[in-house]
Design a protein around this motif. Sequence first.
Motif, short mmCIF file in Angstrom:
data_model
loop_
_atom_site.label_atom_id
_atom_site.label_comp_id
_atom_site.label_asym_id
_atom_site.label_seq_id
_atom_site.Cartn_x
_atom_site.Cartn_y
_atom_site.Cartn_z
N MET A 1 14.01 -45.98 -39.36
CA MET A 1 14.50 -44.85 -38.59
C MET A 1 13.36 -43.83 -38.44
N HIS A 2 13.36 -43.08 -37.36
CA HIS A 2 12.35 -42.03 -37.16
C HIS A 2 13.00 -40.81 -36.53
N ALA A 3 12.47 -39.65 -36.82
CA ALA A 3 13.05 -38.39 -36.34
C ALA A 3 13.00 -38.28 -34.82
N ASN A 4 11.93 -38.80 -34.22
CA ASN A 4 11.77 -38.73 -32.76
C ASN A 4 10.64 -39.70 -32.37
N PHE A 5 10.37 -39.77 -31.09
CA PHE A 5 9.33 -40.70 -30.62
C PHE A 5 7.94 -40.30 -31.09
N ALA A 6 7.67 -39.01 -31.20
CA ALA A 6 6.36 -38.57 -31.70
C ALA A 6 6.14 -39.06 -33.14
N HIS A 7 7.19 -38.97 -33.94
CA HIS A 7 7.14 -39.46 -35.32
C HIS A 7 6.89 -40.97 -35.34
N LEU A 8 7.59 -41.68 -34.51
CA LEU A 8 7.44 -43.14 -34.43
C LEU A 8 6.05 -43.52 -33.95
N ILE A 9 5.54 -42.82 -32.95
CA ILE A 9 4.21 -43.12 -32.43
C ILE A 9 3.15 -42.90 -33.51
N SER A 10 3.30 -41.83 -34.29
CA SER A 10 2.30 -41.55 -35.33
C SER A 10 2.31 -42.60 -36.44
N ASN A 11 3.43 -43.26 -36.65
CA ASN A 11 3.50 -44.30 -37.67
C ASN A 11 3.18 -45.70 -37.16
N SER A 12 3.33 -45.94 -35.87
CA SER A 12 3.26 -47.30 -35.33
C SER A 12 1.90 -47.97 -35.48
N LEU A 13 0.83 -47.32 -35.06
CA LEU A 13 -0.49 -47.95 -35.13
C LEU A 13 -0.93 -48.22 -36.56
N PRO A 14 -0.86 -47.23 -37.47
CA PRO A 14 -1.27 -47.54 -38.84
C PRO A 14 -0.36 -48.59 -39.50
N PHE A 15 0.94 -48.57 -39.15
CA PHE A 15 1.85 -49.59 -39.68
C PHE A 15 1.42 -50.97 -39.22
N LEU A 16 1.12 -51.09 -37.95
CA LEU A 16 0.70 -52.38 -37.38
C LEU A 16 -0.63 -52.84 -37.97
N VAL A 17 -1.61 -51.95 -38.01
CA VAL A 17 -2.94 -52.32 -38.49
C VAL A 17 -2.91 -52.64 -39.99
N LEU A 18 -2.40 -51.72 -40.79
CA LEU A 18 -2.42 -51.94 -42.24
C LEU A 18 -1.48 -53.07 -42.66
N GLY A 19 -0.33 -53.15 -42.01
CA GLY A 19 0.59 -54.26 -42.31
C GLY A 19 -0.03 -55.60 -41.97
N SER A 20 -0.75 -55.67 -40.86
CA SER A 20 -1.43 -56.91 -40.48
C SER A 20 -2.51 -57.27 -41.50
N LEU A 21 -3.21 -56.27 -41.99
CA LEU A 21 -4.26 -56.54 -42.99
C LEU A 21 -3.66 -57.06 -44.30
N VAL A 22 -2.51 -56.53 -44.68
CA VAL A 22 -1.82 -57.05 -45.87
C VAL A 22 -1.45 -58.52 -45.64
N ALA A 23 -0.92 -58.82 -44.47
CA ALA A 23 -0.52 -60.20 -44.15
C ALA A 23 -1.73 -61.12 -44.08
N ILE A 24 -2.82 -60.65 -43.48
CA ILE A 24 -4.02 -61.49 -43.38
C ILE A 24 -4.60 -61.79 -44.75
#
Length: 186
Positions: free
Chosen positions: A38-61
């Motif tokens: 869940m996110h408070a608004n789209f700005a909140h979601l946008i600020s989390n999306s890129l680092p979530f994708l990058v760092l999560g991918s690095l954990v998986a790799i």
Amino acid sequence: MWIFELFDSVAGGALDAAFGLRSWDTEAPWTIVTAPFMHANFAHLISNSLPFLVLGSLVAISGGLSRFMWTTLIVMAVSGIGVWLFSPPGVLTVGASGLVFGYFGYTVLRGIVERKTIDIVIMISVIIFYGTLIWGVLPQQEGVSWQAHLFGFAGGLLSAWLLPKREKPRPTTQGYAPYTPYGPYR
């Protein structure tokens, strides 16, 4: 997360209220698992999306799908329990930043624990590109859950430490070396 936020924006925040983590509320302990989506608004979601994708991918790799899933569960549990215990009573917390900080902590410590070239390269890259993230574990801004950041980071460190190291390849054995009066052939 994007689909949830789209529905939540249409519903006027009803999903946040229903699935967000409310500190000291014993009625919905399962929100420890749902609040990161869940996110408070789209700005909140946008600020989390890129680092979530990058760092999560690095954990998986660096560790594969199984380690990624276990890391995610450990980080969600530690971050959620930390938020639940250390936020003022009744505060609603939503967002994936606990996971972002957990993946950050995991990738940094995993390079030290594992000592594999790929993990060290990932650790150095994460420190270079996301190193300033560490300041987010301190209380800085009203409405930003430093508790989620701090305990997410701690959950990532715990995950990197607890999850077993990858099995090391066994050394290859030399073939049979016949005995000669001068020693084995080389």
